[in-house]
Write a protein that holds these residues in place. Sequence first.
Motif, PDB file in Angstrom:
ATOM      1  N   ALA A  94    -147.554  49.298  44.029  1.00  0.00           N
ATOM      2  CA  ALA A  94    -147.184  48.381  42.951  1.00  0.00           C
ATOM      3  C   ALA A  94    -146.872  49.151  41.677  1.00  0.00           C
ATOM      4  O   ALA A  94    -145.887  48.860  40.980  1.00  0.00           O
ATOM      5  CB  ALA A  94    -148.301  47.370  42.713  1.00  0.00           C
ATOM      6  N   SER A  95    -147.695  50.141  41.361  1.00  0.00           N
ATOM      7  CA  SER A  95    -147.421  50.962  40.181  1.00  0.00           C
ATOM      8  C   SER A  95    -146.144  51.773  40.373  1.00  0.00           C
ATOM      9  O   SER A  95    -145.343  51.916  39.437  1.00  0.00           O
ATOM     10  CB  SER A  95    -148.606  51.884  39.890  1.00  0.00           C
ATOM     11  OG  SER A  95    -148.826  52.797  40.947  1.00  0.00           O
ATOM     12  N   ILE A  96    -145.924  52.292  41.583  1.00  0.00           N
ATOM     13  CA  ILE A  96    -144.687  53.037  41.859  1.00  0.00           C
ATOM     14  C   ILE A  96    -143.472  52.123  41.722  1.00  0.00           C
ATOM     15  O   ILE A  96    -142.414  52.536  41.214  1.00  0.00           O
ATOM     16  CB  ILE A  96    -144.741  53.650  43.274  1.00  0.00           C
ATOM     17  CG1 ILE A  96    -145.866  54.682  43.376  1.00  0.00           C
ATOM     18  CG2 ILE A  96    -143.396  54.277  43.637  1.00  0.00           C
ATOM     19  CD1 ILE A  96    -145.753  55.836  42.416  1.00  0.00           C
ATOM     20  N   TYR A  97    -143.616  50.872  42.140  1.00  0.00           N
ATOM     21  CA  TYR A  97    -142.509  49.913  42.028  1.00  0.00           C
ATOM     22  C   TYR A  97    -142.065  49.771  40.574  1.00  0.00           C
ATOM     23  O   TYR A  97    -140.864  49.819  40.264  1.00  0.00           O
ATOM     24  CB  TYR A  97    -142.944  48.562  42.591  1.00  0.00           C
ATOM     25  CG  TYR A  97    -141.933  47.454  42.370  1.00  0.00           C
ATOM     26  CD1 TYR A  97    -140.847  47.313  43.232  1.00  0.00           C
ATOM     27  CD2 TYR A  97    -142.056  46.569  41.306  1.00  0.00           C
ATOM     28  CE1 TYR A  97    -139.907  46.305  43.032  1.00  0.00           C
ATOM     29  CE2 TYR A  97    -141.125  45.562  41.096  1.00  0.00           C
ATOM     30  CZ  TYR A  97    -140.058  45.445  41.955  1.00  0.00           C
ATOM     31  OH  TYR A  97    -139.136  44.451  41.751  1.00  0.00           O
ATOM     32  N   PHE A  98    -143.018  49.615  39.666  1.00  0.00           N
ATOM     33  CA  PHE A  98    -142.658  49.444  38.262  1.00  0.00           C
ATOM     34  C   PHE A  98    -142.142  50.752  37.652  1.00  0.00           C
ATOM     35  O   PHE A  98    -141.240  50.728  36.803  1.00  0.00           O
ATOM     36  CB  PHE A  98    -143.862  48.926  37.471  1.00  0.00           C
ATOM     37  CG  PHE A  98    -144.202  47.500  37.784  1.00  0.00           C
ATOM     38  CD1 PHE A  98    -143.338  46.469  37.432  1.00  0.00           C
ATOM     39  CD2 PHE A  98    -145.383  47.180  38.448  1.00  0.00           C
ATOM     40  CE1 PHE A  98    -143.635  45.141  37.736  1.00  0.00           C
ATOM     41  CE2 PHE A  98    -145.690  45.858  38.753  1.00  0.00           C
ATOM     42  CZ  PHE A  98    -144.813  44.846  38.393  1.00  0.00           C
ATOM     43  N   ILE A  99    -142.684  51.883  38.091  1.00  0.00           N
ATOM     44  CA  ILE A  99    -142.180  53.170  37.601  1.00  0.00           C
ATOM     45  C   ILE A  99    -140.754  53.393  38.078  1.00  0.00           C
ATOM     46  O   ILE A  99    -139.892  53.880  37.327  1.00  0.00           O
ATOM     47  CB  ILE A  99    -143.107  54.316  38.064  1.00  0.00           C
ATOM     48  CG1 ILE A  99    -144.469  54.195  37.377  1.00  0.00           C
ATOM     49  CG2 ILE A  99    -142.485  55.677  37.733  1.00  0.00           C
ATOM     50  CD1 ILE A  99    -145.520  55.130  37.926  1.00  0.00           C
ATOM     51  N   VAL A 100    -140.468  53.024  39.320  1.00  0.00           N
ATOM     52  CA  VAL A 100    -139.101  53.137  39.848  1.00  0.00           C
ATOM     53  C   VAL A 100    -138.148  52.253  39.047  1.00  0.00           C
ATOM     54  O   VAL A 100    -137.015  52.657  38.734  1.00  0.00           O
ATOM     55  CB  VAL A 100    -139.078  52.768  41.350  1.00  0.00           C
ATOM     56  CG1 VAL A 100    -137.656  52.510  41.831  1.00  0.00           C
ATOM     57  CG2 VAL A 100    -139.717  53.883  42.170  1.00  0.00           C
ATOM     58  N   GLU A 101    -138.587  51.044  38.711  1.00  0.00           N
ATOM     59  CA  GLU A 101    -137.760  50.168  37.881  1.00  0.00           C
ATOM     60  C   GLU A 101    -137.488  50.814  36.525  1.00  0.00           C
ATOM     61  O   GLU A 101    -136.388  50.698  35.982  1.00  0.00           O
ATOM     62  CB  GLU A 101    -138.462  48.822  37.689  1.00  0.00           C
ATOM     63  CG  GLU A 101    -138.419  47.911  38.905  1.00  0.00           C
ATOM     64  CD  GLU A 101    -137.009  47.415  39.197  1.00  0.00           C
ATOM     65  OE1 GLU A 101    -136.266  47.130  38.238  1.00  0.00           O
ATOM     66  OE2 GLU A 101    -136.651  47.330  40.384  1.00  0.00           O
ATOM     67  N   LEU A 102    -138.460  51.502  35.971  1.00  0.00           N
ATOM     68  CA  LEU A 102    -138.280  52.176  34.684  1.00  0.00           C
ATOM     69  C   LEU A 102    -137.284  53.321  34.775  1.00  0.00           C
ATOM     70  O   LEU A 102    -136.415  53.472  33.914  1.00  0.00           O
ATOM     71  CB  LEU A 102    -139.634  52.722  34.197  1.00  0.00           C
ATOM     72  CG  LEU A 102    -140.553  51.749  33.472  1.00  0.00           C
ATOM     73  CD1 LEU A 102    -141.988  52.260  33.497  1.00  0.00           C
ATOM     74  CD2 LEU A 102    -140.080  51.561  32.037  1.00  0.00           C
ATOM     75  N   ILE A 103    -137.410  54.107  35.819  1.00  0.00           N
ATOM     76  CA  ILE A 103    -136.619  55.339  35.914  1.00  0.00           C
ATOM     77  C   ILE A 103    -135.243  55.099  36.514  1.00  0.00           C
ATOM     78  O   ILE A 103    -134.233  55.612  36.020  1.00  0.00           O
ATOM     79  CB  ILE A 103    -137.377  56.380  36.765  1.00  0.00           C
ATOM     80  CG1 ILE A 103    -138.709  56.730  36.093  1.00  0.00           C
ATOM     81  CG2 ILE A 103    -136.541  57.630  36.967  1.00  0.00           C
ATOM     82  CD1 ILE A 103    -139.600  57.602  36.951  1.00  0.00           C
ATOM     83  N   PHE A 104    -135.199  54.300  37.581  1.00  0.00           N
ATOM     84  CA  PHE A 104    -133.959  54.150  38.337  1.00  0.00           C
ATOM     85  C   PHE A 104    -133.360  52.738  38.277  1.00  0.00           C
ATOM     86  O   PHE A 104    -132.268  52.519  38.794  1.00  0.00           O
ATOM     87  CB  PHE A 104    -134.197  54.501  39.811  1.00  0.00           C
ATOM     88  CG  PHE A 104    -134.764  55.867  40.024  1.00  0.00           C
ATOM     89  CD1 PHE A 104    -133.980  57.003  39.852  1.00  0.00           C
ATOM     90  CD2 PHE A 104    -136.102  56.041  40.387  1.00  0.00           C
ATOM     91  CE1 PHE A 104    -134.505  58.275  40.065  1.00  0.00           C
ATOM     92  CE2 PHE A 104    -136.642  57.295  40.596  1.00  0.00           C
ATOM     93  CZ  PHE A 104    -135.839  58.419  40.421  1.00  0.00           C
TER      94      PHE A 104
END
Length: 541
Positions: free
Chosen positions: A137-147
């Motif tokens: 879940a945290s990776i999902y939001f980080i991916v949204e931020l970066i990519f």
Amino acid sequence: MRKLTEANAALYTTILIVITFLIRIWLAAYTGLGIGEAYYFRGAVHLEWSYFDQPPLFFWLSGTSIKIFGLTNLGLRFPAVLLFAATSWLLFLITKKLFTARAGFWAVVVMNLSAVFTVAIACWFQPDAPLMFFWLASIYFIVELIFGQDSRDVRYIRSSGRTWFLWVMTGICLGLATLSKYHVLFIFVGVFMFFATSKSQRHWLWHPGPYIAILITLIFSFPVLWWNYNNNWASFVFQGSRAGTGSNFKLHFDWFFRSIGGQALWLLPWIWFPTVRQLFKSFILRRTSEIYGFFFWLSILPIVFFTVVTLWSDLQYHFHWQAPGYMMLFIPLGFAVDKSLSNQVQWTKLTRRWITFSAYFTVITIGVLSLHMVTGFWTWYGPKWIVHRFHGDNVDPTIQGVDYDDIGTRFAKEGWTQNKHLFAGSTRWWLTGKVDWALKGQKEVISFTNDPRNTAFLVDPNTVLGYDAIIIAQDQQQSVIDDVKPYFDDVKQLPDIAIIRHGVDELHLQVYYCKNFHQSGKPRPDMPLYRQLNGLPPFGK
């Protein structure tokens, strides 16, 4: 099955998740608790700020679940089954975002075929299921931020409300991951290493967002910090000692290679090898592809750390500690599988056979082991030497996954269950858990050992002073003499309890009736029990 396309990949993934969810519901309900699950059981009925072995979230979730479903195997395990279904969907969404929907489907397939994920993480009452969910879940939001930002204007991205929202959500998910397991540290380090090594992403290092996420994580981790503060930092000391060298530093290459072999076996060797190949590929492409660089830093740290540590620290059979890193690699592996199947390259036929073989092996193996665990059929209809080959005491190791209900039956027959001035115990932490689960928490349980772990914090031995006790042991007579007898006026051995599986006498447990529990006349400062009876904390100064 129609041909997998971008349009139907989400549907097929949903069908896969639903089918595997229903299968795991059956496994969760009808297979017994393993020794670790039984040991954790008391934590779900005695909710605390945190616990000796682990942070509290999975205890809290199962504590809520058993109020809904009752004090049953499924009641304890349902949160894990549900969270793994959600984890599979998150894996699909992240893979779809970074690669394709078809790749997302194959990433979910691979994870569900991997032994350690499809049963141990997806079914058992352990902290790993919430860790994996909130990790992704945290990776999902980080991916949204970066990519996932539509604009290429860095100034706009840094100041937009969506960016602030995503960092806050990242902090919340990281906080919940921290309440699941201490592995979350690898996300922090991995993300910051990715930012530091990626020129186009380095601007995040001086943006307030990551630090707000850290602050939110620290706020969420308050229960863990508060419990440890009040218990001599026992959990941190215990977990940290596992990575320590002890008094004498010595390299153990046998432990190191056992760890590598164990990881391959837990993932299944034919899944482990292509997964590790993606790690090397990510390393090679980390400077030319931000996506692969991201996966490299988020996967390498837990895999390498928990493997290298085994050179000097005996982590025994905890081969699942590297699992979050492997889970990250399933994403590029899903893309590699889709690319091989879609482009009709020379590896297409081999890839199809690999997937088919993996599916048959996982389904058949889980089916056979589950059936044997419940019925013990292999003892009569299969080569018996297989279940004894690697177990020196000639006891089928799968019996540890059977609930020791015969203990409860014996307690009821002897009238011990109704005796309000009698408690239960054992000479090992794991057997104490099996006893506790068999009695469904109706009796206080005490571990008479220098390694009681969490049981030392959930039962105050001062409340049962003067009581009699039933101590259960498994071929541990010397431990009874050394660690039990000094605490009682009299210890008498009674007839054994036979653990019966499907009508077959599989295992015998020794039973001791112990009269008048009191402090040991012989100093035992190495035993937390002795310390507690002296008014001291079980661990620490």
